[in-house]
Design a protein around this motif. Sequence first.
Motif, PDB file in Angstrom:
ATOM      1  N   THR A 167       0.920  -1.698   0.295  1.00  0.00           N
ATOM      2  CA  THR A 167      -0.119  -0.384  -0.171  1.00  0.00           C
ATOM      3  C   THR A 167       0.966   1.102   0.393  1.00  0.00           C
ATOM      4  OG1 THR A 167      -0.115   0.329   2.570  1.00  0.00           O
ATOM      5  CG2 THR A 167      -1.545  -1.179   1.637  1.00  0.00           C
ATOM      6  N   ASN A 168       0.543   2.388  -0.713  1.00  0.00           N
ATOM      7  CA  ASN A 168       0.993   4.022  -0.388  1.00  0.00           C
ATOM      8  C   ASN A 168       0.209   4.703   0.083  1.00  0.00           C
ATOM      9  OD1 ASN A 168       3.357   5.185  -0.756  1.00  0.00           O
ATOM     10  ND2 ASN A 168       2.130   6.254  -1.927  1.00  0.00           N
ATOM     11  N   LEU A 169       0.453   5.709   1.051  1.00  0.00           N
ATOM     12  CA  LEU A 169      -0.352   6.624   1.572  1.00  0.00           C
ATOM     13  C   LEU A 169       0.463   8.356   0.924  1.00  0.00           C
ATOM     14  CD1 LEU A 169      -2.754   8.228   2.930  1.00  0.00           C
ATOM     15  CD2 LEU A 169      -1.623   8.053   4.659  1.00  0.00           C
ATOM     16  N   GLY A 170      -0.241   8.842  -0.086  1.00  0.00           N
ATOM     17  CA  GLY A 170       0.359   9.780  -0.489  1.00  0.00           C
ATOM     18  C   GLY A 170       0.685   9.634  -1.930  1.00  0.00           C
ATOM     19  N   ILE A 171       1.755  10.924  -2.049  1.00  0.00           N
ATOM     20  CA  ILE A 171       1.899  11.131  -3.514  1.00  0.00           C
ATOM     21  C   ILE A 171       2.705   9.880  -4.576  1.00  0.00           C
ATOM     22  CG2 ILE A 171       3.101  12.305  -5.697  1.00  0.00           C
ATOM     23  CD1 ILE A 171       1.933  14.514  -3.205  1.00  0.00           C
ATOM     24  N   LEU A 172       2.618   9.210  -5.296  1.00  0.00           N
ATOM     25  CA  LEU A 172       3.582   8.214  -6.102  1.00  0.00           C
ATOM     26  C   LEU A 172       4.043   8.795  -7.183  1.00  0.00           C
ATOM     27  CD1 LEU A 172       0.332   5.807  -6.291  1.00  0.00           C
ATOM     28  CD2 LEU A 172       2.704   5.134  -5.089  1.00  0.00           C
ATOM     29  N   GLY A 173       5.366   8.969  -7.363  1.00  0.00           N
ATOM     30  CA  GLY A 173       5.987   8.339  -8.754  1.00  0.00           C
ATOM     31  C   GLY A 173       5.579   7.182  -9.655  1.00  0.00           C
ATOM     32  N   THR A 174       5.934   7.932 -10.831  1.00  0.00           N
ATOM     33  CA  THR A 174       5.509   6.390 -11.817  1.00  0.00           C
ATOM     34  C   THR A 174       7.192   5.371 -11.152  1.00  0.00           C
ATOM     35  OG1 THR A 174       5.258   8.930 -13.752  1.00  0.00           O
ATOM     36  CG2 THR A 174       6.218   6.701 -14.755  1.00  0.00           C
ATOM     37  N   GLU A 175       7.929   5.766 -11.728  1.00  0.00           N
ATOM     38  CA  GLU A 175       8.993   4.954 -11.101  1.00  0.00           C
ATOM     39  C   GLU A 175       8.364   3.809 -10.238  1.00  0.00           C
ATOM     40  OE1 GLU A 175      11.399   3.176 -13.083  1.00  0.00           O
ATOM     41  OE2 GLU A 175      10.747   4.553 -14.176  1.00  0.00           O
ATOM     42  N   GLU A 176       8.139   4.350  -8.780  1.00  0.00           N
ATOM     43  CA  GLU A 176       7.211   3.477  -7.782  1.00  0.00           C
ATOM     44  C   GLU A 176       6.671   2.941  -8.689  1.00  0.00           C
ATOM     45  OE1 GLU A 176       5.558   4.296  -3.689  1.00  0.00           O
ATOM     46  OE2 GLU A 176       6.672   6.175  -5.002  1.00  0.00           O
ATOM     47  N   ILE A 177       5.705   3.289  -8.777  1.00  0.00           N
ATOM     48  CA  ILE A 177       4.412   2.529  -9.470  1.00  0.00           C
ATOM     49  C   ILE A 177       4.838   1.243 -10.226  1.00  0.00           C
ATOM     50  CG2 ILE A 177       1.982   2.754 -10.752  1.00  0.00           C
ATOM     51  CD1 ILE A 177       2.082   5.831  -9.627  1.00  0.00           C
ATOM     52  N   VAL A 178       5.864   1.964 -11.400  1.00  0.00           N
ATOM     53  CA  VAL A 178       6.493   0.453 -12.246  1.00  0.00           C
ATOM     54  C   VAL A 178       6.959  -0.717 -11.666  1.00  0.00           C
ATOM     55  CG1 VAL A 178       7.659   0.137 -14.616  1.00  0.00           C
ATOM     56  CG2 VAL A 178       6.413   1.915 -14.152  1.00  0.00           C
ATOM     57  N   GLN A 179       7.661  -0.388 -11.158  1.00  0.00           N
ATOM     58  CA  GLN A 179       8.889  -0.741 -10.046  1.00  0.00           C
ATOM     59  C   GLN A 179       7.951  -1.862  -9.219  1.00  0.00           C
ATOM     60  OE1 GLN A 179      12.036   1.246  -8.002  1.00  0.00           O
ATOM     61  NE2 GLN A 179      12.715   1.404  -9.460  1.00  0.00           N
ATOM     62  N   GLN A 180       6.760  -1.882  -8.616  1.00  0.00           N
ATOM     63  CA  GLN A 180       5.775  -2.217  -7.814  1.00  0.00           C
ATOM     64  C   GLN A 180       4.695  -3.176  -8.882  1.00  0.00           C
ATOM     65  OE1 GLN A 180       5.269  -3.697  -4.830  1.00  0.00           O
ATOM     66  NE2 GLN A 180       4.984  -2.144  -4.124  1.00  0.00           N
ATOM     67  N   VAL A 181       4.273  -2.998  -9.243  1.00  0.00           N
ATOM     68  CA  VAL A 181       3.726  -3.684 -10.833  1.00  0.00           C
ATOM     69  C   VAL A 181       4.790  -4.852 -11.540  1.00  0.00           C
ATOM     70  CG1 VAL A 181       2.547  -3.410 -13.136  1.00  0.00           C
ATOM     71  CG2 VAL A 181       1.779  -2.074 -11.030  1.00  0.00           C
ATOM     72  N   ARG A 182       5.896  -4.463 -11.794  1.00  0.00           N
ATOM     73  CA  ARG A 182       6.856  -5.169 -12.085  1.00  0.00           C
ATOM     74  C   ARG A 182       7.017  -6.948 -11.094  1.00  0.00           C
ATOM     75  NH1 ARG A 182       7.282  -4.028 -17.758  1.00  0.00           N
ATOM     76  NH2 ARG A 182       7.662  -1.907 -17.879  1.00  0.00           N
ATOM     77  N   ALA A 183       7.382  -6.311 -10.080  1.00  0.00           N
ATOM     78  CA  ALA A 183       6.971  -6.838  -9.142  1.00  0.00           C
ATOM     79  C   ALA A 183       6.501  -7.777  -8.694  1.00  0.00           C
ATOM     80  CB  ALA A 183       7.526  -6.138  -8.004  1.00  0.00           C
ATOM     81  N   LEU A 184       4.940  -7.205  -8.953  1.00  0.00           N
ATOM     82  CA  LEU A 184       3.719  -7.761  -8.569  1.00  0.00           C
ATOM     83  C   LEU A 184       2.958  -8.880  -9.628  1.00  0.00           C
ATOM     84  CD1 LEU A 184       0.851  -5.144  -8.336  1.00  0.00           C
ATOM     85  CD2 LEU A 184       1.697  -7.509  -6.695  1.00  0.00           C
ATOM     86  N   ILE A 185       4.241  -8.421 -10.946  1.00  0.00           N
ATOM     87  CA  ILE A 185       3.993  -9.311 -12.070  1.00  0.00           C
ATOM     88  C   ILE A 185       4.699 -10.405 -12.684  1.00  0.00           C
ATOM     89  CG2 ILE A 185       1.904  -8.555 -13.060  1.00  0.00           C
ATOM     90  CD1 ILE A 185       4.402  -7.392 -15.044  1.00  0.00           C
ATOM     91  N   GLY A 186       5.616 -10.074 -11.578  1.00  0.00           N
ATOM     92  CA  GLY A 186       6.516 -11.620 -12.029  1.00  0.00           C
ATOM     93  C   GLY A 186       8.063 -11.178 -13.232  1.00  0.00           C
TER      94      GLY A 186
END
Length: 190
Positions: A167-186
């Motif tokens: 989870t994230n509370l607060g402002i997200l950065g593009t790379e943060e989202i991309v890295q988290q999603v890439r980890a989620l999808i393996g």
Amino acid sequence: MFLMPMEPLPATLSPIVGSLSRFKPRHLAAMLALAGIILLVACGSSGKTARDFEVVQYDAETFRLSKVTEGHAVVLNFWYPSCPPCREEMPAIEAAWQELKDEPVRILSLYVPQGFDSEQDAQDFIEEMGLTFDFATDRLARIAEAYDFQAFPKTYYIDMDQNIVATNLGILGTEEIVQQVRALIGEPAS
């Protein structure tokens, strides 16, 4: 303000700190951020199953979490139009979506009515910003209530087994989202 004096490092930590000094601060920060993301994904930040819900998106398509997670990871974002941090993070979410839209991921941003904002205000903001990921309204804030959070913007990363992984509370950065999603999808981060 009261500051505590700095203590000398224990002898057992000195070699570790010494070896880290050869990295540039930005590289060290990137390594620590990546290690944190890996730790979050590996351990899970909440370990809870995401509550199922169904909404009709602004494009008239139905989004049911349990159906979507059968083949996609989900980034679930809660926001409202007059929330300054919510407004600030939307371009980063859009940039992440543009990078990830061909991957097995869906981004759903749920407008939760707050104060004087209306659904039309939300739709106008989306159009004004040229946002292309999925949006819907949590009309009675029932979904937000089920996810039990206290502040905006709040984002949940949900894996294909419908588990809340981070989870994230607060402002997200593009790379943060991309890295988290890439980890989620393996997939490895690019």
